[in-house]
Enzyme design. Structure first.
Site, mmCIF file in Angstrom:
data_model
loop_
_atom_site.group_PDB
_atom_site.id
_atom_site.type_symbol
_atom_site.label_atom_id
_atom_site.label_comp_id
_atom_site.label_asym_id
_atom_site.label_seq_id
_atom_site.Cartn_x
_atom_site.Cartn_y
_atom_site.Cartn_z
ATOM 1 C CG ASP A 64 -1.914 1.305 1.338
ATOM 2 O OD1 ASP A 64 -2.537 1.568 0.413
ATOM 3 O OD2 ASP A 64 -1.655 1.998 2.239
ATOM 4 C CD GLU A 104 -3.312 -2.055 -1.089
ATOM 5 O OE1 GLU A 104 -3.767 -0.996 -0.966
ATOM 6 O OE2 GLU A 104 -3.799 -2.864 0.037
#
Length: 145
Positions: free
Chosen positions: A40, A112
């Site tokens: 992320d 992610e």
């Protein structure tokens, strides 16, 4: 053990990182949550850097809104679906039966995690190349500010 994902131009030197990136938390320990956390941040950094380069006159607020539009869950889930990650993610049979392989949140998390794994395996230049390969068309399609 696999060392790549179809649709991503990257081969893992350490395929265990790819395996971890594709292991849902329903399996137990050794899942992808830590890689998701890292991915992320790496995704945000790569996209922010590219927006900073691409739009040299844009104010901070505009850049922030553009980044949010690009790294949101729905965009990541769509990318996960395009990469057929649902078929690659290892998850508990119960989660799988409840269509977990199509779950937008699971797909976004896997994207992610994959980004985090590529960063650890190949470094910043490698992950930047992979992210921009997928996100540059989206950046070019952003509405004018």
């Amino acid at each position: 053990m696999k060392d790549s994902i179809a649709g991503i131009d990257y081969r893992f030197a350490d395929p265990r990182l790819l395996e971890e990136a594709l292991t849902h938390r329903s399996i137990g320990a050794g899942n992808n949550e830590r890689l998701e956390f890292l991915g992320d941040s790496v995704l945000g950094m790569v996209v922010s850097s590219r927006l900073f380069e691409r739009f040299p006159d844009a104010p901070e607020g505009d850049l922030t809104r553009m980044r949010a539009r690009l790294v949101r869950g729905s965009t990541l889930a769509r990318l996960g679906k395009e990469l057929n990650l649902g078929r690659e993610i290892m998850m508990d049979p119960g989660v799988m039966k409840s269509a977990g392989f199509r779950n937008a949140s699971i797909l976004a998390d896997a994207v992610e995690s994959l980004i985090g794994a590529i960063y650890l395996d190949g470094g910043y230049a490698a992950v930047r190349a992979v992210v921009l390969e997928k996100f540059e068309p989206l950046i070019e399609d952003l509405p004018s500010i």
